[in-house]
Motif scaffolding. Structure first.
Motif, PDB file in Angstrom:
ATOM      1  N   PHE A  18      -3.730  74.092  91.516  1.00  0.00           N
ATOM      2  CA  PHE A  18      -3.318  74.914  92.669  1.00  0.00           C
ATOM      3  C   PHE A  18      -4.062  76.238  92.662  1.00  0.00           C
ATOM      4  N   LEU A  22      -6.255  77.853  95.600  1.00  0.00           N
ATOM      5  CA  LEU A  22      -5.696  79.065  96.223  1.00  0.00           C
ATOM      6  C   LEU A  22      -6.111  80.288  95.409  1.00  0.00           C
ATOM      7  N   THR A 187      -3.078  67.851  95.126  1.00  0.00           N
ATOM      8  CA  THR A 187      -3.038  69.271  95.484  1.00  0.00           C
ATOM      9  C   THR A 187      -3.262  69.441  96.988  1.00  0.00           C
ATOM     10  N   LEU A 191      -0.538  71.020  99.632  1.00  0.00           N
ATOM     11  CA  LEU A 191      -0.830  72.214 100.436  1.00  0.00           C
ATOM     12  C   LEU A 191      -0.693  71.900 101.932  1.00  0.00           C
ATOM     13  N   ASP A 195       1.768  73.894 104.321  1.00  0.00           N
ATOM     14  CA  ASP A 195       1.244  74.525 105.524  1.00  0.00           C
ATOM     15  C   ASP A 195       2.105  74.176 106.742  1.00  0.00           C
TER      16      ASP A 195
END
Ligand SMILES: NC(=O)c1ccc[n+]([C@@H]2O[C@H](COP(=O)([O-])OP(=O)(O)OC[C@H]3O[C@@H](n4cnc5c(N)ncnc54)[C@H](OP(=O)(O)O)[C@@H]3O)[C@@H](O)[C@H]2O)c1
Length: 286
Positions: A18, A22, A187, A191, A195
């Protein structure tokens, strides 16, 4: 992606994926020991999203959890409960990394869905993950079930590395059908769900369940012969050798596919590429 101020918890294997995706995220690596710690974490960092990759997985493996019930239940149940309680009050989106290890079998060929009740309680670790999953259902939390993480970079927690190490050490290897999460896909899908502000439980596995034997055979047929003949054994025979039983299971990816509009890449179709990349990384460190 509108994840303004994500906060990643845990300093282990899964958290690193992650963090790589990010780079703007705060990666909090300190131990969280109380509800007050969780509250302070949220008030000092003011995150919009928290990804909880902290948990107790047992070192060197889940057998450790059998004799460390308090630590395991604290890290896998109480900590997520503290986080859910604080994030719910403060309107922070919480993602918790759960596990598919609460099932056994392939559910008559259909794979287990998010609605199926857990049917595997053969280890304290699995029981702790099942309890956490049930508790977190009473909060607006996204729970992503990871299963046998695989990646193209060698790492002691990577399924392929684990199997190659067992083979090298001459340990028997269980052969049973399992769903696998290719970590870059896991991952990415997590995400995507974050989102969209999703909550609830999602199996995040690649289609194309395989056995450990198939995975190792694919590796050895690409790179040469195994170091020594591998003894494949049944799950029942492995149970006689370990303190905790191990789950072997197939999960359905239907709910995830419906949500994100397509299935993750089929593992069997991508295996040659994953193994090729894995071999390239192995050569780099030699
Ligand atoms: N790896 C797998 O095969 C797998 C499969 C399915 C699901 N999962 C789940 O995925 C999550 C992450 O697993 P992982 O493989 O990344 O495990 P990991 O490498 O063991 O990392 C877990 C991290 O959580 C930390 N931690 C434990 N208790 C904590 C606390 N109270 N406060 C803050 N940090 C704490 C640990 O710190 P210490 O090292 O200092 O204890 C460790 O750094 C876990 O919930 C696990 O159950 C993993």
């Amino acid at each position: 992606m509108s994840l303004d101020r994500p906060l990643i918890l845990g300093k282990g294997y899964v958290s690193s994926f992650f963090k790589a995706k990010l780079p703007q995220a705060i990666h909090h690596q300190e131990k969280i020991r109380s509800l007050q710690d969780a509250q302070e974490l949220c008030s000092s960092f003011q995150p919009t999203h928290i990804i909880n990759c902290a948990g107790i997985t047992g070192k060197p493996n889940v057998d450790w959890c059998e004799s460390h019930a308090s630590e395991t239940y604290f890290g896998n149940v109480i900590l997520p409960l503290f986080l859910a309680s604080v994030t719910t009050k403060q309107g922070i989106h919480l993602t918790h990394v759960g596990s598919g290890c609460i099932y056994e079998g392939n559910n008559n060929g259909q794979g287990f869905s998010e609605e199926d009740a857990p049917n595997f309680s053969g280890s304290l670790y699995s029981r702790s993950k099942a309890v956490a999953e049930r508790v977190l259902q009473d909060f607006p939390v996204l729970q992503v079930r990871l299963r046998m993480p695989l990646d193209s970079v060698p790492h002691p927690r990577n399924l392929l590395t684990k199997l190659l190490n067992y083979a090298e050490q001459g340990n028997p290897i269980v052969s049973a059908l399992n769903s696998i999460s290719y970590l870059p896909d896991f991952t990415h899908a997590t995400l995507a769900l974050m989102d969209r502000g999703k909550t609830g439980i999602y199996n995040i596995v690649n289609p194309g369940a395989i056995t450990h034997e198939e995975l190792l055979n694919a590796y050895f047929s690409q790179f040469g012969l195994p170091p020594s003949p591998i003894r494949f054994i049944s799950p029942g025979d492995l149970d006689k050798l370990t303190a905790a039983r191990r789950s072997n299971c197939v999960l359905s990816d239907d709910k995830l596919a419906q949500e994100i509009g397509s299935r993750l890449p089929n593992l069997k179709e991508n295996l040659v590429q994953i193994i090729t990349e894995y071999g390239a990384h192995q050569r780099k460190v030699q």
